[in-house]
Design a protein around this motif. Structure first.
Motif, PDB file in Angstrom:
ATOM      1  N   ASN A   3      47.441  33.901  66.666  1.00  0.00           N
ATOM      2  CA  ASN A   3      47.339  33.045  65.488  1.00  0.00           C
ATOM      3  C   ASN A   3      47.259  31.593  65.907  1.00  0.00           C
ATOM      4  O   ASN A   3      47.914  31.170  66.858  1.00  0.00           O
ATOM      5  CB  ASN A   3      48.559  33.221  64.574  1.00  0.00           C
ATOM      6  CG  ASN A   3      48.525  34.527  63.839  1.00  0.00           C
ATOM      7  OD1 ASN A   3      47.488  34.943  63.345  1.00  0.00           O
ATOM      8  ND2 ASN A   3      49.663  35.192  63.769  1.00  0.00           N
ATOM      9  N   SER A   4      46.463  30.828  65.180  1.00  0.00           N
ATOM     10  CA  SER A   4      46.343  29.396  65.406  1.00  0.00           C
ATOM     11  C   SER A   4      46.394  28.684  64.066  1.00  0.00           C
ATOM     12  O   SER A   4      45.955  29.224  63.054  1.00  0.00           O
ATOM     13  CB  SER A   4      45.027  29.053  66.093  1.00  0.00           C
ATOM     14  OG  SER A   4      44.996  29.587  67.388  1.00  0.00           O
ATOM     15  N   LYS A   5      46.922  27.489  64.081  1.00  0.00           N
ATOM     16  CA  LYS A   5      46.978  26.687  62.861  1.00  0.00           C
ATOM     17  C   LYS A   5      45.967  25.563  62.996  1.00  0.00           C
ATOM     18  O   LYS A   5      45.885  24.906  64.040  1.00  0.00           O
ATOM     19  CB  LYS A   5      48.381  26.114  62.671  1.00  0.00           C
ATOM     20  CG  LYS A   5      48.524  25.326  61.399  1.00  0.00           C
ATOM     21  CD  LYS A   5      49.942  24.822  61.229  1.00  0.00           C
ATOM     22  CE  LYS A   5      50.014  24.011  59.949  1.00  0.00           C
ATOM     23  NZ  LYS A   5      51.355  23.489  59.722  1.00  0.00           N
ATOM     24  N   LEU A   6      45.205  25.342  61.948  1.00  0.00           N
ATOM     25  CA  LEU A   6      44.174  24.314  61.946  1.00  0.00           C
ATOM     26  C   LEU A   6      44.348  23.467  60.696  1.00  0.00           C
ATOM     27  O   LEU A   6      44.403  23.991  59.587  1.00  0.00           O
ATOM     28  CB  LEU A   6      42.792  24.983  61.950  1.00  0.00           C
ATOM     29  CG  LEU A   6      41.573  24.105  62.003  1.00  0.00           C
ATOM     30  CD1 LEU A   6      41.551  23.304  63.300  1.00  0.00           C
ATOM     31  CD2 LEU A   6      40.319  24.961  61.925  1.00  0.00           C
ATOM     32  N   THR A   7      44.449  22.171  60.863  1.00  0.00           N
ATOM     33  CA  THR A   7      44.578  21.266  59.732  1.00  0.00           C
ATOM     34  C   THR A   7      43.241  20.575  59.508  1.00  0.00           C
ATOM     35  O   THR A   7      42.693  19.955  60.426  1.00  0.00           O
ATOM     36  CB  THR A   7      45.676  20.209  60.006  1.00  0.00           C
ATOM     37  OG1 THR A   7      46.895  20.888  60.299  1.00  0.00           O
ATOM     38  CG2 THR A   7      45.868  19.312  58.808  1.00  0.00           C
ATOM     39  N   LEU A   8      42.724  20.716  58.301  1.00  0.00           N
ATOM     40  CA  LEU A   8      41.419  20.154  57.965  1.00  0.00           C
ATOM     41  C   LEU A   8      41.573  19.111  56.867  1.00  0.00           C
ATOM     42  O   LEU A   8      42.486  19.203  56.040  1.00  0.00           O
ATOM     43  CB  LEU A   8      40.481  21.268  57.485  1.00  0.00           C
ATOM     44  CG  LEU A   8      40.236  22.390  58.489  1.00  0.00           C
ATOM     45  CD1 LEU A   8      39.550  23.559  57.823  1.00  0.00           C
ATOM     46  CD2 LEU A   8      39.423  21.887  59.653  1.00  0.00           C
ATOM     47  N   PRO A   9      40.671  18.149  56.809  1.00  0.00           N
ATOM     48  CA  PRO A   9      40.746  17.154  55.738  1.00  0.00           C
ATOM     49  C   PRO A   9      40.528  17.801  54.369  1.00  0.00           C
ATOM     50  O   PRO A   9      39.839  18.820  54.255  1.00  0.00           O
ATOM     51  CB  PRO A   9      39.618  16.172  56.050  1.00  0.00           C
ATOM     52  CG  PRO A   9      38.872  16.710  57.204  1.00  0.00           C
ATOM     53  CD  PRO A   9      39.564  17.921  57.708  1.00  0.00           C
ATOM     54  N   GLU A  10      41.111  17.216  53.347  1.00  0.00           N
ATOM     55  CA  GLU A  10      40.954  17.738  51.977  1.00  0.00           C
ATOM     56  C   GLU A  10      39.486  17.806  51.569  1.00  0.00           C
ATOM     57  O   GLU A  10      39.081  18.669  50.798  1.00  0.00           O
ATOM     58  CB  GLU A  10      41.722  16.858  50.990  1.00  0.00           C
ATOM     59  CG  GLU A  10      43.227  16.956  51.105  1.00  0.00           C
ATOM     60  CD  GLU A  10      43.759  18.315  50.686  1.00  0.00           C
ATOM     61  OE1 GLU A  10      43.178  18.968  49.797  1.00  0.00           O
ATOM     62  OE2 GLU A  10      44.783  18.726  51.271  1.00  0.00           O
ATOM     63  N   SER A  11      38.673  16.902  52.092  1.00  0.00           N
ATOM     64  CA  SER A  11      37.257  16.851  51.714  1.00  0.00           C
ATOM     65  C   SER A  11      36.435  17.978  52.347  1.00  0.00           C
ATOM     66  O   SER A  11      35.273  18.169  52.000  1.00  0.00           O
ATOM     67  CB  SER A  11      36.662  15.502  52.114  1.00  0.00           C
ATOM     68  OG  SER A  11      36.762  15.322  53.516  1.00  0.00           O
ATOM     69  N   PHE A  12      37.027  18.727  53.261  1.00  0.00           N
ATOM     70  CA  PHE A  12      36.327  19.827  53.921  1.00  0.00           C
ATOM     71  C   PHE A  12      36.212  20.982  52.942  1.00  0.00           C
ATOM     72  O   PHE A  12      37.181  21.684  52.661  1.00  0.00           O
ATOM     73  CB  PHE A  12      37.103  20.235  55.176  1.00  0.00           C
ATOM     74  CG  PHE A  12      36.358  21.190  56.067  1.00  0.00           C
ATOM     75  CD1 PHE A  12      35.254  20.772  56.785  1.00  0.00           C
ATOM     76  CD2 PHE A  12      36.770  22.502  56.198  1.00  0.00           C
ATOM     77  CE1 PHE A  12      34.573  21.640  57.613  1.00  0.00           C
ATOM     78  CE2 PHE A  12      36.103  23.380  57.022  1.00  0.00           C
ATOM     79  CZ  PHE A  12      35.001  22.943  57.733  1.00  0.00           C
ATOM     80  N   ASP A  13      35.028  21.177  52.420  1.00  0.00           N
ATOM     81  CA  ASP A  13      34.806  22.128  51.332  1.00  0.00           C
ATOM     82  C   ASP A  13      34.248  23.458  51.841  1.00  0.00           C
ATOM     83  O   ASP A  13      33.111  23.815  51.567  1.00  0.00           O
ATOM     84  CB  ASP A  13      33.866  21.512  50.293  1.00  0.00           C
ATOM     85  CG  ASP A  13      33.778  22.345  49.033  1.00  0.00           C
ATOM     86  OD1 ASP A  13      34.741  23.073  48.727  1.00  0.00           O
ATOM     87  OD2 ASP A  13      32.729  22.265  48.358  1.00  0.00           O
ATOM     88  N   VAL A  14      35.051  24.176  52.619  1.00  0.00           N
ATOM     89  CA  VAL A  14      34.666  25.486  53.136  1.00  0.00           C
ATOM     90  C   VAL A  14      35.856  26.416  52.938  1.00  0.00           C
ATOM     91  O   VAL A  14      36.989  26.067  53.269  1.00  0.00           O
ATOM     92  CB  VAL A  14      34.290  25.397  54.633  1.00  0.00           C
ATOM     93  CG1 VAL A  14      34.025  26.766  55.212  1.00  0.00           C
ATOM     94  CG2 VAL A  14      33.083  24.500  54.846  1.00  0.00           C
TER      95      VAL A  14
END
Length: 75
Positions: A3-14
């Motif tokens: 398992n890995s945790k990935l933090t993406l910006p709120e604007s990332f619309d996927v």
């Protein structure tokens, strides 16, 4: 599976499902895992993963010159 945790910006619309497909497709093209392992990563059957790869611009065919020559010789 690891398992890995990935933090993406709120604007990332996927969506998470689409992100899994994108990551799995890239890993397949880099020959990091088998097709069935990547299908599992994407949360899909192997057949479903194969069918959707083209939609995302991934090729099932190797880009390696050695693989191409082998395919021609064994074709």
């Amino acid at each position: 599976m690891k398992n890995s945790k990935l933090t993406l910006p709120e604007s990332f619309d996927v969506s998470e499902a689409e992100l899994k497909i994108l990551i799995a497709g890239e890993l397949y093209e880099r020959q990091k895992l088998s097709l069935s392992q990547l299908a599992q990563l994407a949360g899909m059957s192997t057949r479903g993963f194969i069918e959707i790869m083209g939609k995302y611009g991934f090729s099932l065919f190797s880009k390696s010159e050695d693989d191409l020559i082998s395919d021609i010789e064994n074709g």
